[in-house]
Design a protein around this motif. Structure first.
Motif, PDB file in Angstrom:
ATOM      1  N   ILE A  18       0.858  -1.186   0.000  1.00 32.22           N
ATOM      2  CA  ILE A  18       0.000   0.000   0.000  1.00 32.22           C
ATOM      3  C   ILE A  18       0.899   1.243   0.000  1.00 32.22           C
ATOM      4  O   ILE A  18       1.687   1.440   0.913  1.00 32.22           O
ATOM      5  N   LYS A  19       0.783   2.031  -1.036  1.00 32.94           N
ATOM      6  CA  LYS A  19       1.597   3.249  -1.127  1.00 32.94           C
ATOM      7  C   LYS A  19       0.735   4.507  -1.058  1.00 32.94           C
ATOM      8  O   LYS A  19       1.183   5.548  -0.635  1.00 32.94           O
ATOM      9  N   LYS A  20      -0.492   4.395  -1.528  1.00 25.19           N
ATOM     10  CA  LYS A  20      -1.379   5.570  -1.520  1.00 25.19           C
ATOM     11  C   LYS A  20      -2.199   5.540  -0.238  1.00 25.19           C
ATOM     12  O   LYS A  20      -3.337   5.111  -0.219  1.00 25.19           O
ATOM     13  N   TYR A  21      -1.568   5.974   0.827  1.00 26.54           N
ATOM     14  CA  TYR A  21      -2.190   5.885   2.133  1.00 26.54           C
ATOM     15  C   TYR A  21      -3.394   6.814   2.267  1.00 26.54           C
ATOM     16  O   TYR A  21      -3.411   7.914   1.740  1.00 26.54           O
ATOM     17  N   THR A  22      -4.381   6.344   2.994  1.00 19.09           N
ATOM     18  CA  THR A  22      -5.465   7.202   3.459  1.00 19.09           C
ATOM     19  C   THR A  22      -5.449   7.118   4.977  1.00 19.09           C
ATOM     20  O   THR A  22      -4.899   6.174   5.556  1.00 19.09           O
ATOM     21  N   LYS A  23      -6.051   8.087   5.621  1.00 19.98           N
ATOM     22  CA  LYS A  23      -6.131   8.033   7.082  1.00 19.98           C
ATOM     23  C   LYS A  23      -6.856   6.770   7.527  1.00 19.98           C
ATOM     24  O   LYS A  23      -6.495   6.153   8.527  1.00 19.98           O
ATOM     25  N   ALA A  24      -7.888   6.405   6.765  1.00 18.87           N
ATOM     26  CA  ALA A  24      -8.668   5.218   7.129  1.00 18.87           C
ATOM     27  C   ALA A  24      -7.823   3.955   7.044  1.00 18.87           C
ATOM     28  O   ALA A  24      -7.913   3.073   7.904  1.00 18.87           O
ATOM     29  N   TRP A  25      -6.964   3.854   6.008  1.00 21.82           N
ATOM     30  CA  TRP A  25      -6.120   2.662   5.874  1.00 21.82           C
ATOM     31  C   TRP A  25      -5.113   2.590   7.017  1.00 21.82           C
ATOM     32  O   TRP A  25      -4.916   1.524   7.614  1.00 21.82           O
ATOM     33  N   CYS A  26      -4.479   3.708   7.320  1.00 23.88           N
ATOM     34  CA  CYS A  26      -3.514   3.733   8.425  1.00 23.88           C
ATOM     35  C   CYS A  26      -4.194   3.345   9.737  1.00 23.88           C
ATOM     36  O   CYS A  26      -3.633   2.604  10.554  1.00 23.88           O
ATOM     37  N   ARG A  27      -5.398   3.849   9.923  1.00 23.02           N
ATOM     38  CA  ARG A  27      -6.155   3.540  11.132  1.00 23.02           C
ATOM     39  C   ARG A  27      -6.492   2.048  11.172  1.00 23.02           C
ATOM     40  O   ARG A  27      -6.394   1.403  12.218  1.00 23.02           O
ATOM     41  N   TYR A  28      -6.886   1.509  10.044  1.00 18.82           N
ATOM     42  CA  TYR A  28      -7.251   0.091   9.947  1.00 18.82           C
ATOM     43  C   TYR A  28      -6.065  -0.795  10.333  1.00 18.82           C
ATOM     44  O   TYR A  28      -6.187  -1.703  11.162  1.00 18.82           O
ATOM     45  N   ILE A  29      -4.901  -0.524   9.741  1.00 17.28           N
ATOM     46  CA  ILE A  29      -3.703  -1.326  10.024  1.00 17.28           C
ATOM     47  C   ILE A  29      -3.307  -1.192  11.494  1.00 17.28           C
ATOM     48  O   ILE A  29      -2.965  -2.176  12.164  1.00 17.28           O
ATOM     49  N   GLU A  30      -3.374   0.035  12.009  1.00 20.04           N
ATOM     50  CA  GLU A  30      -3.017   0.280  13.413  1.00 20.04           C
ATOM     51  C   GLU A  30      -3.882  -0.564  14.352  1.00 20.04           C
ATOM     52  O   GLU A  30      -3.380  -1.183  15.301  1.00 20.04           O
ATOM     53  N   LEU A  31      -5.185  -0.604  14.081  1.00 19.04           N
ATOM     54  CA  LEU A  31      -6.097  -1.330  14.963  1.00 19.04           C
ATOM     55  C   LEU A  31      -6.004  -2.839  14.772  1.00 19.04           C
ATOM     56  O   LEU A  31      -6.068  -3.600  15.741  1.00 19.04           O
ATOM     57  N   ILE A  32      -5.850  -3.275  13.518  1.00 18.48           N
ATOM     58  CA  ILE A  32      -5.739  -4.716  13.258  1.00 18.48           C
ATOM     59  C   ILE A  32      -4.513  -5.291  13.969  1.00 18.48           C
ATOM     60  O   ILE A  32      -4.529  -6.404  14.503  1.00 18.48           O
ATOM     61  N   LYS A  33      -3.423  -4.523  13.972  1.00 19.99           N
ATOM     62  CA  LYS A  33      -2.191  -4.992  14.619  1.00 19.99           C
ATOM     63  C   LYS A  33      -2.359  -5.143  16.125  1.00 19.99           C
ATOM     64  O   LYS A  33      -1.660  -5.931  16.757  1.00 19.99           O
ATOM     65  N   LYS A  34      -3.282  -4.378  16.709  1.00 15.43           N
ATOM     66  CA  LYS A  34      -3.537  -4.518  18.144  1.00 15.43           C
ATOM     67  C   LYS A  34      -4.066  -5.904  18.456  1.00 15.43           C
ATOM     68  O   LYS A  34      -3.728  -6.508  19.478  1.00 15.43           O
ATOM     69  N   ASN A  35      -4.952  -6.389  17.564  1.00 14.02           N
ATOM     70  CA  ASN A  35      -5.486  -7.748  17.689  1.00 14.02           C
ATOM     71  C   ASN A  35      -5.923  -8.061  19.120  1.00 14.02           C
ATOM     72  O   ASN A  35      -5.632  -9.123  19.666  1.00 14.02           O
ATOM     73  N   ASN A  36      -6.649  -7.104  19.755  1.00 11.14           N
ATOM     74  CA  ASN A  36      -6.991  -7.274  21.168  1.00 11.14           C
ATOM     75  C   ASN A  36      -8.402  -7.816  21.390  1.00 11.14           C
ATOM     76  O   ASN A  36      -8.928  -7.751  22.482  1.00 11.14           O
ATOM     77  N   PHE A  37      -9.036  -8.286  20.303  1.00  8.18           N
ATOM     78  CA  PHE A  37     -10.248  -9.094  20.472  1.00  8.18           C
ATOM     79  C   PHE A  37     -10.393  -9.977  19.244  1.00  8.18           C
ATOM     80  O   PHE A  37      -9.691  -9.807  18.238  1.00  8.18           O
ATOM     81  N   SER A  38     -11.267 -10.950  19.326  1.00  9.54           N
ATOM     82  CA  SER A  38     -11.317 -11.998  18.298  1.00  9.54           C
ATOM     83  C   SER A  38     -11.633 -11.471  16.907  1.00  9.54           C
ATOM     84  O   SER A  38     -11.279 -12.090  15.908  1.00  9.54           O
ATOM     85  N   LEU A  39     -12.265 -10.294  16.814  1.00  2.00           N
ATOM     86  CA  LEU A  39     -12.678  -9.772  15.509  1.00  2.00           C
ATOM     87  C   LEU A  39     -11.630  -8.880  14.866  1.00  2.00           C
ATOM     88  O   LEU A  39     -11.622  -8.703  13.661  1.00  2.00           O
ATOM     89  N   GLY A  40     -10.771  -8.264  15.690  1.00  2.00           N
ATOM     90  CA  GLY A  40      -9.817  -7.309  15.143  1.00  2.00           C
ATOM     91  C   GLY A  40      -9.172  -6.504  16.232  1.00  2.00           C
ATOM     92  O   GLY A  40      -8.527  -7.061  17.121  1.00  2.00           O
ATOM     93  N   GLY A  41      -9.379  -5.171  16.195  1.00  2.00           N
ATOM     94  CA  GLY A  41      -8.730  -4.348  17.197  1.00  2.00           C
ATOM     95  C   GLY A  41      -9.483  -3.073  17.510  1.00  2.00           C
ATOM     96  O   GLY A  41     -10.288  -2.597  16.716  1.00  2.00           O
TER      97      GLY A  41
END
Length: 656
Positions: free
Chosen positions: A387-410
């Motif tokens: 991913i090179k054309k970042y959006t705030k939403a994409w950055c937010r998505y990756i940030e939360l997914i990496k948390k992985n602090n519940f079974s569905l995501g972050g």
């Protein structure tokens, strides 16, 4: 059906337009045929299209173009076809009245038995024999390969006027292509036979003004827009005037009709090099759409060959089995989006090899998904890494997914705080609207394409954690009027005492829709000088000042959000509810939710709107309406129950 589809004898306007945003193997195919074909390829998949792109519910859908463009047989009860035909009839009367000093009128729609060649000969004959004449749907054939049928063509004292009718209130970039195609073909005939050319070009648009119930007004516009969706007024400018006041309406119409930039169609076609830079520059930069228009239809350097494009389309063979492989033509075209975009995206999503298309357009645009696909980045790891054309939403998505602090995501602590704040509110009202969106006025003294709310479902929790029965209010579209809005508003309030109502929080999903509709109701009461205007203004204010939007917690464009990995950035209630059914079936059953895909007749907002519109236009019987009304209530109530289930799921998610 395939046996009925044949390549047209001549290239048509829609073939020309579609050659820019459809792959070649989809040229000439009717929209409905492609939609049915795509649906047949996805019917065995469990994926369910998200509401994110169901724009018909809330935007201006051009039913006139839809009606004229297709050649397949439609359900006679299709409200789009009904209104498209109404626009056709009423716009012709408007044009006739506008040019009432011209007494000779010929409508080729009444001579459909004529062949194209016969219609062209008749067109030329009428122009030769009459000094003044109005022609509806005349025929002009270009070099025996392309055909143009302007909606209206006027000859008045050797001056020629071309009019194209549109079922919208806005002039858009797509209309430039339309006018240019018609002008090129018609001018060929005028030049060779009459040593003349078209002098004036107009769009006949739906007029943006208050009008009576069942009416559609029109206006002739000679200005083009160089933006894909037409010019819009910013909120700061609108706030200068009282909502729906005459000044407010005139300001919006100024932008919609292209009069703000004032770029004339005639200048674009004949004198584009003389258009002042101020007309098409923004912040010192040339508007992208304008540049692309000049690239494709460059009348200055003649880099675009109309004849070459027509030749290419003319020689292309029809293909009844298109491949639907992602190509550059599918990228968001500068002037128009693919007519079957929702179904196409569903197809790409359900094919595992098209993984990039699983992600919401709010994470990264479809064009970038195309680039990922072409570079063979098809696994999640490859997508994350490239991913090179970042959006705030994409950055937010990756940030939360990496948390992985519940079974569905972050999720993060901000989300926890907001959910805990919601949980602390004991008294709650859950509600959801459904509406009708037409060019035709549904209520007296309203604007075209104004969302007319005819349905609300409401469930109360009075602080005892016991859910009330659902109050499902459905106004018969044939009987709805401004007073009906009182019933809608009153249904939402838990008490006649507004001080008690202020103690409740009003929960919705995507508050922009409900809040906008409520404020419109309030403004309409005032503009129409209703005696109860002040009383209901106070009621609306209580609701809107205490509203809570559950969707904000899943909207990755906001700082407080939750990422559900399985939903790839989509967050409509119809994407969240299946997750609850799968992982929290106790909540799903406790709240008495239903699977949207198993609902009878009505499974989404577009279907709800379609059925209510059928009733408004009297296209169904009273008995049919009774059955539909029952299912409309079930659908709207399920939206509310899905909200409640979503809230309860959030409480489970943040539990340590």
């Amino acid at each position: 059906m395939p046996s009925e589809i044949k390549k047209p004898k001549y290239v048509r306007k829609y073939d020309f337009q579609q050659s820019f945003y459809r792959p070649k193997d989809e040229w000439f195919l009717p929209i409905q045929y492609i939609i049915d074909l795509l649906k047949s390829k996805t019917k065995n998949y469990s994926h369910f299209v998200d509401d994110e792109n169901e724009d018909e519910e809330t935007t201006e859908f051009d039913v006139y173009e839809y009606t004229k463009q297709t050649s397949v047989n439609f359900d006679p009860a299709d409200p789009k076809i009904y209104e498209g035909n109404k626009i056709d009839h009423d716009s012709k009367k408007f044009i006739t009245d506008k040019y009432s000093f011209i007494k000779t009128i010929f409508d080729f729609d009444e001579k459909k038995w004529m062949s194209a060649e016969e219609a062209q000969n008749k067109t030329i004959e009428l122009l030769q024999q009459n000094e003044d004449i109005i022609l509806f749907q005349p025929t002009f054939i270009y070099k025996n390969k392309a055909i143009a049928k302007p909606d209206a063509f006027i000859k008045y004292k050797d001056e020629y006027i071309l009019i194209e009718t549109k079922g919208t209130t806005k002039t858009k970039a797509a209309h430039l292509v339309d006018i240019q195609y018609q002008a090129t073909i018609v001018n060929e005939t005028l030049s060779s036979l009459f040593n003349s050319k078209i002098k004036k070009f107009f769009l006949c648009l739906v007029e943006y003004k208050m009008d009576k119930k069942n009416n559609i007004g029109f206006v002739l516009v000679d200005c083009a827009s160089t933006t894909k969706n037409g010019a819009s007024v910013n909120e700061t400018e609108k706030e200068k005037y009282e909502k729906f006041s005459q000044q407010y309406i005139e300001l919006i119409a100024l932008y919609k009709e292209g009069r703000k930039d004032n770029i004339k169609f005639s200048d674009l076609i004949y004198n584009s090099e003389n258009i002042p830079e101020s007309k098409y520059k923004k912040g010192g930069e040339v508007k992208t759409t304008y540049l692309k228009f000049l690239d494709n239809f460059n009348f200055i350097n003649n880099r675009f060959s109309f004849d070459e494009r027509i030749e290419e389309i003319f020689n292309q063979q029809i293909n009844l089995s298109p491949s639907f492989v992602p190509t550059d033509e599918y990228k968001m075209c500068w002037f128009k989006q693919t007519d079957y975009w929702i179904e196409l995206r569903e197809y790409f999503m359900t094919q595992k090899k098209y993984l990039p298309f699983h992600y919401s357009g709010k994470l990264f645009r479809f064009e970038f998904a195309m680039d990922l696909y072409k570079n063979n980045f098809i696994t999640e790891e490859q997508i994350y890494e490239n991913i090179k054309k970042y959006t705030k939403a994409w950055c937010r998505y990756i940030e939360l997914i990496k948390k992985n602090n519940f079974s569905l995501g972050g999720f993060d602590q901000n989300s926890v705080s907001l959910i805990e704040s919601l949980k602390s509110k004991t008294k709650k009202v859950y509600f959801d609207f459904e509406s009708i969106n037409l060019a035709t006025r549904v209520i007296d003294n309203t604007l075209p394409f104004m969302q007319t709310v005819n349905q609300v479902s409401v469930i109360f929790d009075h602080g005892d954690k016991v859910l009330s029965n659902s109050n499902n209010v459905l106004i018969d579209p044939q009987q709805i009027d401004l007073d009906s809005y009182k019933q809608i508003i009153d249904a939402i309030l838990p008490s006649k005492d507004l001080s008690m109502c202020s103690q409740y929080i009003y929960i919705v999903y995507n508050k922009s829709f409900e809040v906008s509709r409520l404020n419109e109701m309030k403004a309409l009461f005032k503009i129409n000088q209703k005696t109860y205007a002040n009383e209901y203004a106070q009621k609306v204010d209580v609701i809107t000042k205490n509203i809570f939007d559950l969707a904000d917690l899943f909207n990755l464009e906001t700082p407080v959000s939750i990422a559900i990995k399985k939903n790839h950035g989509f967050y409509s209630i119809k994407k969240v509810l299946p997750i609850i059914d799968e992982l929290y079936p106790d909540i799903f059953n406790e709240v008495k939710c239903l699977d949207y895909k198993k609902l009878h007749l009505i499974q989404n907002g577009s279907q709800a709107q379609k059925e209510s519109t059928k009733r408004f236009f009297n296209l169904i019987t009273n008995d049919e309406w009774k059955e539909i009304a029952t299912n409309l209530k079930i659908y709207c109530e399920n939206d509310v129950r899905a909200m409640i289930a979503t809230e309860y799921m959030l409480y489970k998610i943040i539990q340590p």
